[in-house]
Design a protein around this motif. Structure first.
Motif, PDB file in Angstrom:
ATOM      1  N   VAL A 192     -39.698 -28.737 -28.421  1.00  0.00           N
ATOM      2  CA  VAL A 192     -40.674 -27.741 -29.564  1.00  0.00           C
ATOM      3  C   VAL A 192     -41.042 -26.658 -28.461  1.00  0.00           C
ATOM      4  O   VAL A 192     -41.578 -26.627 -27.387  1.00  0.00           O
ATOM      5  CB  VAL A 192     -41.899 -28.233 -29.758  1.00  0.00           C
ATOM      6  N   THR A 193     -40.410 -25.315 -29.028  1.00  0.00           N
ATOM      7  CA  THR A 193     -40.668 -24.076 -28.070  1.00  0.00           C
ATOM      8  C   THR A 193     -41.983 -23.311 -28.388  1.00  0.00           C
ATOM      9  O   THR A 193     -41.681 -22.285 -29.135  1.00  0.00           O
ATOM     10  CB  THR A 193     -39.581 -23.542 -28.343  1.00  0.00           C
ATOM     11  N   GLY A 194     -42.944 -23.921 -28.393  1.00  0.00           N
ATOM     12  CA  GLY A 194     -44.489 -23.297 -28.868  1.00  0.00           C
ATOM     13  C   GLY A 194     -45.092 -23.161 -27.507  1.00  0.00           C
ATOM     14  O   GLY A 194     -44.980 -22.905 -26.449  1.00  0.00           O
ATOM     15  N   GLY A 195     -46.502 -22.574 -27.769  1.00  0.00           N
ATOM     16  CA  GLY A 195     -47.315 -22.218 -27.129  1.00  0.00           C
ATOM     17  C   GLY A 195     -48.374 -23.097 -26.822  1.00  0.00           C
ATOM     18  O   GLY A 195     -48.419 -24.352 -27.116  1.00  0.00           O
ATOM     19  N   PRO A 196     -49.572 -22.563 -26.289  1.00  0.00           N
ATOM     20  CA  PRO A 196     -50.739 -23.384 -25.921  1.00  0.00           C
ATOM     21  C   PRO A 196     -51.289 -24.501 -27.071  1.00  0.00           C
ATOM     22  O   PRO A 196     -51.808 -25.489 -26.861  1.00  0.00           O
ATOM     23  CB  PRO A 196     -51.617 -22.479 -25.675  1.00  0.00           C
ATOM     24  N   ASP A 197     -51.302 -24.095 -28.273  1.00  0.00           N
ATOM     25  CA  ASP A 197     -51.854 -24.852 -29.520  1.00  0.00           C
ATOM     26  C   ASP A 197     -50.851 -26.136 -29.415  1.00  0.00           C
ATOM     27  O   ASP A 197     -51.380 -27.148 -29.817  1.00  0.00           O
ATOM     28  CB  ASP A 197     -51.919 -23.935 -30.711  1.00  0.00           C
ATOM     29  N   VAL A 198     -49.469 -25.897 -29.408  1.00  0.00           N
ATOM     30  CA  VAL A 198     -48.672 -26.920 -29.206  1.00  0.00           C
ATOM     31  C   VAL A 198     -48.884 -27.933 -28.135  1.00  0.00           C
ATOM     32  O   VAL A 198     -49.005 -29.373 -28.199  1.00  0.00           O
ATOM     33  CB  VAL A 198     -47.119 -26.305 -29.533  1.00  0.00           C
ATOM     34  N   GLY A 199     -49.103 -27.319 -26.892  1.00  0.00           N
ATOM     35  CA  GLY A 199     -49.640 -28.150 -25.836  1.00  0.00           C
ATOM     36  C   GLY A 199     -50.772 -28.844 -26.020  1.00  0.00           C
ATOM     37  O   GLY A 199     -50.738 -30.062 -25.447  1.00  0.00           O
ATOM     38  N   THR A 200     -51.631 -28.243 -26.861  1.00  0.00           N
ATOM     39  CA  THR A 200     -53.168 -28.864 -26.900  1.00  0.00           C
ATOM     40  C   THR A 200     -52.909 -30.364 -27.916  1.00  0.00           C
ATOM     41  O   THR A 200     -53.445 -31.340 -27.427  1.00  0.00           O
ATOM     42  CB  THR A 200     -54.101 -28.061 -27.587  1.00  0.00           C
ATOM     43  N   LEU A 201     -52.283 -29.960 -28.807  1.00  0.00           N
ATOM     44  CA  LEU A 201     -51.885 -31.243 -29.769  1.00  0.00           C
ATOM     45  C   LEU A 201     -51.035 -32.098 -29.177  1.00  0.00           C
ATOM     46  O   LEU A 201     -51.331 -33.342 -29.142  1.00  0.00           O
ATOM     47  CB  LEU A 201     -50.876 -30.931 -30.729  1.00  0.00           C
TER      48      LEU A 201
END
Ligand code: NAD
Length: 480
Positions: A191-200
């Motif tokens: 998944v190439t996402g940012g902080p919101d993805v990292g939080t989940l």
């Protein structure tokens, strides 16, 4: 697969902002949820594949990375800037780790021990945990993911992998190799996402391990997010590493080591030697040679054969470097060389900064305490080994340290008394090998280690098994 949001982001070359590498999916929280669900489904089968069979896929993957090494290194230099020789090293580290962990498919030793009771068998074995979240930085875009993903896979876990948004191409290249090597669908999910993805990924119920490498600031958030759910949380964070140079050291060797340790990867290594403590008897000679050599380093595009130091990775990283140069000047350190952004000629289109050396630095100054993560080195004076060790230990971090000395007593004293996870004698603070544990103390890490067989401890848990073949009830500690 496109992001559910349909959004994409640009990936550009930090050495030449006109060079567009491509567009990548801006993965959303919904994408991350789907990735975790896929990893959970795949886990039910993958955990039952015998470890030597899992390892066969890793052996194939390693061979494919060998074949594609040159292309991967080229792509990596384009997307994050470090010179080609170093990106080849990054890819090589992924090859080494993949082969090493493939070998663990036939090891993962447990213990068999005598039971205290008759006709009873006792053993311990490693078991996988389930879905593992991997959150990684941009400075080693293939090596660091390999340190996490390969031990997780060989132990029987499945993976959701979120690389830094600055280096999605290297992550894609790496994951494509695993797919081409025959890894079943859903075992690794990118998944190439940012902080919101990292939080989940740090909080989701189905995630059993969170393995994070990045800044101490974000690592603290990840740790706080994972704690209420009792997830196993493995953190590798910032550093402020030191080279100590004694008066009996070979100065030519120490200068070479400080150049490589301080300015390799443009100072953007967690193990970078951003501090140097030099014995007062050799301080002037060292500073003269080191400053001259640092000032002569050729800065430019990492794809150019002549280049010795590439750009910093982004505009915000460049701003951080420039901010700390100003802080150093205001604190009263002596700017010995560098100190400016490079904006002309071949450096006009990128984020370049001069190799910068401060002298007469007091160990308490911010430039000697805080991680800058750029080409800025602070040189301090010391009067003894004890003082050098105190300076070395006098920071919040504890990743790597080194000593240059010809005296074996100095070397062993420093090995014992410097509180870091990695230590070198007559070599700089960088240069870890994949078969030894890697990680740091204090604000660098939370007690786990990557690499070596230590990595297996992050991605497996022990199960103790007792088999009673006596045919009767036997009570431990009671029946004799
Ligand atoms: P960073 O902390 O900004 O980002 C690291 C990763 O965390 C990225 O993938 C980022 O997208 C993600 N992230 C950001 N916010 C998040 C959140 N709230 N929850 C979960 N994930 C989140 O670090 P960086 O700038 O990519 O890398 C540089 C840092 O990494 C430096 O501090 C360096 O020392 C450290 N580092 C440490 C090691 C080590 O092994 N100790 C190795 C390499 C780099």
């Amino acid at each position: 697969m496109p992001s559910r949001s349909g959004q994409v982001f640009e990936n550009r070359n930090p050495a030449d902002r006109e060079d567009l590498i491509g567009y990548f999916q801006e993965s959303s929280v919904a994408d991350a949820e789907a990735a975790i669900a896929a990893a959970r489904r795949a886990y039910l089968q993958w955990r039952l594949v015998p470890a030597p069979k899992r390892a066969e896929i890793l052996f194939k993957a390693a061979a494919l990375i060998v074949e594609r090494k040159e292309q991967f290194a080229h792509d990596m230099t384009r997307e994050m800037g470090k010179v080609l020789e170093e990106t080849r090293g990054d890819v090589q580290e992924a090859i080494d780790m993949t082969f090493f962990m493939a070998g663990e498919g036939r090891r993962q030793y447990g213990q068999t021990v005598p039971s205290e009771l008759r006709d009873k068998f006792a053993m311990s074995l490693r078991q996988p945990l389930g879905v593992c979240s991997m959150i990684t930085p941009w400075n080693f875009p293939m090596a660091i993911p390999s340190w996490k993903i390969m031990p997780a896979l060989v132990c029987g876990n499945t993976v959701v992998f979120k690389p830094a948004t600055l280096t999605p191409l290297s992550a894609f290249n790496f994951i494509k190799v695993l797919e081409d090597a025959g890894l079943p669908k859903g075992v690794v999910n990118l998944v190439t996402g940012g902080p919101d993805v990292g939080t989940l990924m740090s909080t989701h119920d189905e995630v059993k391990v969170v393995s994070f490498t990045g800044s101490t600031q974000v690592g603290r958030l990840v740790s706080q997010n994972a704690a209420p759910w009792f997830k196993k949380c493995h953190l590798e964070m910032g550093g402020k590493n030191i080279i100590m140079i004694m008066d009996d050291a070979r100065l030519d060797l120490a200068v070479e080591g400080c150049l490589w340790g301080g300015f390799g990867t443009t100072g953007q290594r967690c193990t970078a030697a951003s501090r140097i403590a030099v014995h007062e008897k050799v301080y002037d000679r060292f500073v003269e040679q080191f400053t001259r050599r640092a000032g002569a380093l050729r800065v430019g595009n990492g794809l150019d054969r002549e280049t010795q130091m590439g750009p910093v990775v982004s505009e915000s990283q460049l701003n951080t470097v420039m901010k700390y140069v100003e802080i150093g000047k205001q604190e009263g350190a002596t700017l010995l060389t560098g100190g400016h952004r490079l904006e002309s000629g071949s450096c006009a289109k990128g984020f370049f900064h001069e190799p910068t050396v401060f002298g007469d630095v007091d160990p308490g100054m911010r430039i000697a305490q805080e991680e800058i993560f750029g080409p800025v080195v602070s040189v301090m004076r010391c009067r003894s080994l004890e003082e050098a060790i105190d300076i070395g230990n006098g920071v919040a971090y504890g990743l790597s340290a080194s000593i240059y000395t010809a005296d074996i007593n100095n070397a062993f004293t420093a090995m014992r008394d410097v509180y870091t996870g990695i230590f070198y004698v007559n070599a700089p603070t960088i240069g870890a090998e994949v078969h030894l544990p890697f990680g740091g103390t204090k604000a660098t890490g939370n007690g786990h280690r990557e690499a070596g067989t230590a990595a297996l401890d992050v991605f497996s848990e022990w199960k103790s098994i007792y088999v009673d073949f006596s045919g009767k009830l036997q009570r431990a500690q009671i029946d004799t």
